[in-house]
Write an enzyme that holds these catalytic residues in place. Structure first.
Site, PDB file in Angstrom:
ATOM      1  N   HIS A  86      -4.226  70.529  24.015  1.00 29.77           N
ATOM      2  CA  HIS A  86      -4.508  69.948  22.452  1.00 29.77           C
ATOM      3  C   HIS A  86      -5.937  70.073  22.178  1.00 29.77           C
ATOM      4  CE1 HIS A  86      -0.672  67.791  22.975  1.00 29.77           C
ATOM      5  NE2 HIS A  86      -1.039  67.110  23.974  1.00 29.77           N
TER       6      HIS A  86
ATOM      7  N   ASP B 261       4.210  71.845  32.143  1.00 28.98           N
ATOM      8  CA  ASP B 261       3.122  71.150  32.004  1.00 28.98           C
ATOM      9  C   ASP B 261       2.590  70.552  33.689  1.00 28.98           C
ATOM     10  OD1 ASP B 261       3.656  71.599  29.561  1.00 28.98           O
ATOM     11  OD2 ASP B 261       3.790  69.736  29.036  1.00 28.98           O
TER      12      ASP B 261
ATOM     13  N   LYS C  27       1.229  74.744  24.121  1.00 29.85           N
ATOM     14  CA  LYS C  27       2.020  74.173  23.263  1.00 29.85           C
ATOM     15  C   LYS C  27       1.162  72.769  22.650  1.00 29.85           C
ATOM     16  CE  LYS C  27       4.843  71.285  26.428  1.00 29.85           C
ATOM     17  NZ  LYS C  27       4.299  70.238  26.195  1.00 29.85           N
TER      18      LYS C  27
ATOM     19  N   HIS D 159      -5.769  63.517  26.511  1.00 33.80           N
ATOM     20  CA  HIS D 159      -5.075  64.427  27.691  1.00 33.80           C
ATOM     21  C   HIS D 159      -5.024  65.891  27.544  1.00 33.80           C
ATOM     22  CE1 HIS D 159      -1.462  63.576  25.311  1.00 33.80           C
ATOM     23  NE2 HIS D 159      -1.174  64.851  26.086  1.00 33.80           N
TER      24      HIS D 159
ATOM     25  N   ASP E 234       0.475  71.924  28.070  1.00 28.72           N
ATOM     26  CA  ASP E 234       0.133  71.038  26.914  1.00 28.72           C
ATOM     27  C   ASP E 234      -1.260  71.244  26.710  1.00 28.72           C
ATOM     28  OD1 ASP E 234       1.259  68.942  25.376  1.00 28.72           O
ATOM     29  OD2 ASP E 234       0.271  67.428  26.378  1.00 28.72           O
TER      30      ASP E 234
ATOM     31  N   HIS F  83      -6.731  65.083  18.687  1.00 31.02           N
ATOM     32  CA  HIS F  83      -5.333  65.530  18.382  1.00 31.02           C
ATOM     33  C   HIS F  83      -4.482  64.237  17.921  1.00 31.02           C
ATOM     34  CE1 HIS F  83      -1.022  66.634  19.600  1.00 31.02           C
ATOM     35  NE2 HIS F  83      -1.616  67.645  18.779  1.00 31.02           N
TER      36      HIS F  83
ATOM     37  N   CYS G 290       8.546  65.759  28.392  1.00 28.85           N
ATOM     38  CA  CYS G 290       8.653  67.293  27.807  1.00 28.85           C
ATOM     39  C   CYS G 290       9.784  68.105  28.351  1.00 28.85           C
ATOM     40  CB  CYS G 290       7.436  67.840  28.252  1.00 28.85           C
ATOM     41  SG  CYS G 290       5.923  67.391  27.091  1.00 28.85           S
TER      42      CYS G 290
HETATM   43  C1  VGL Z   1       3.605  65.062  27.640  1.00 27.15           C
HETATM   44  C2  VGL Z   1       3.070  63.135  26.771  1.00 27.15           C
HETATM   45  C3  VGL Z   1       2.271  63.874  25.829  1.00 27.15           C
HETATM   46  C4  VGL Z   1       4.536  65.947  28.747  1.00 27.15           C
HETATM   47  C5  VGL Z   1       2.897  65.625  26.994  1.00 27.15           C
HETATM   48  O1  VGL Z   1       4.311  66.993  29.251  1.00 27.15           O
HETATM   49  O2  VGL Z   1       5.469  65.229  29.382  1.00 27.15           O
HETATM   50  N1  VGL Z   1       3.982  63.840  27.546  1.00 27.15           N
HETATM   51  N2  VGL Z   1       2.087  64.965  25.995  1.00 27.15           N
HETATM   52 ZN    ZN Z   2       0.510  66.029  24.986  1.00 24.45          ZN
END
Ligand code: VGL
Ligand code: ZN
Length: 211
Positions: free
Chosen positions: A56, A14, A113, A88, A54, A60, A158
């Site tokens: 979405h 990510d 994901k 995000h 990430d 979401h 993550c």
């Molecule tokens: C993440 C919060 C929400 C991450 C992703 O990539 O760490 N954290 N979505």
């Molecule tokens: Zn996320």
């Protein structure tokens, strides 16, 4: 440590604009990991390199706005507790794109994901219901990978959940700490998660340890 190239994969988690300075879910100095990750990729130490994102849909389940709540509040959903975040990594947005300097041309596999509107996914192996697989395990097993090295954003979310799942799936698991940055909210969360990883048998190392 000497990496066995034929059995090892690097998973870059990510490293997207929304997790970097000025992004929607800014991780402090998130973009600082980019030159180090690119340098490690240049050493060609891994059989496979996986970049995850990430990704979405709008509205979401993890977005505070979807529930008319505030970011960092925690709510109960069908799949358990859900921490709420600012909107995000909305699919196809600039925030969801990889950091522009990240050497994605070195990637073998790209994995998105968090695409299910009703289910979040921190880990790159299982969604947050702890049972829906992303398919990454199958890919790694088919390529006879036994050792996985994780880096990216965020260390305490993550990367943390991915590392725990990697161990539970039987991989030798390494987290390259100085190629990660943490949300660290509340203060101390980062140390707590680091401790938990070490207790689980995850090896924490630094980029210069990779040879
Ligand atoms: C993440 C919060 C929400 C991450 C992703 O990539 O760490 N954290 N979505
Ligand atoms: Zn996320």
């Amino acid at each position: 440590m000497k990496i066995n190239v034929h059995k090892s994969a690097l998973v870059v988690i990510d490293v997207q604009n929304d997790f970097c300075t000025g992004g929607a879910l800014e991780v402090k100095n998130g973009e600082d990991v980019v030159p180090g990750i690119n340098a490690v990729l240049g050493k060609k130490l891994f059989k496979k390199v996986i970049f995850t994102a990430d990704w979405h849909p709008v509205h979401h389940v993890s977005f505070a706005s979807t529930h008319h709540r505030k970011p960092l509040e925690i709510i109960e959903t069908k799949t358990g507790l859900q921490t709420l975040w600012p909107d995000h990594c909305v699919e196809n947005s600039k925030g969801a794109a990889f950091h522009p300097y990240l050497a994605v041309e070195r990637g073998d596999l790209f994995l998105r994901k968090g695409r299910d509107p009703k289910l979040d996914s921190y880990s790159v192996f299982f969604e947050n219901d702890k049972k829906t697989p992303t398919g990454l395990k199958g890919y790694l097993v088919e390529h006879e990978i036994t050792d996985i090295f994780l880096c990216g954003l965020a260390f305490d979310w993550c990367v943390f959940f991915s590392a725990l799942d990697a161990v539970s799936l039987g991989f030798r698991t390494f987290v390259v700490e100085d190629l990660c940055r943490a949300v660290n909210f509340p203060e101390g969360f980062q140390d707590e998660k680091r401790e938990e990883m070490v207790k689980t048998g995850i090896q924490i190392l630094q980029k210069d340890d990779l040879t």
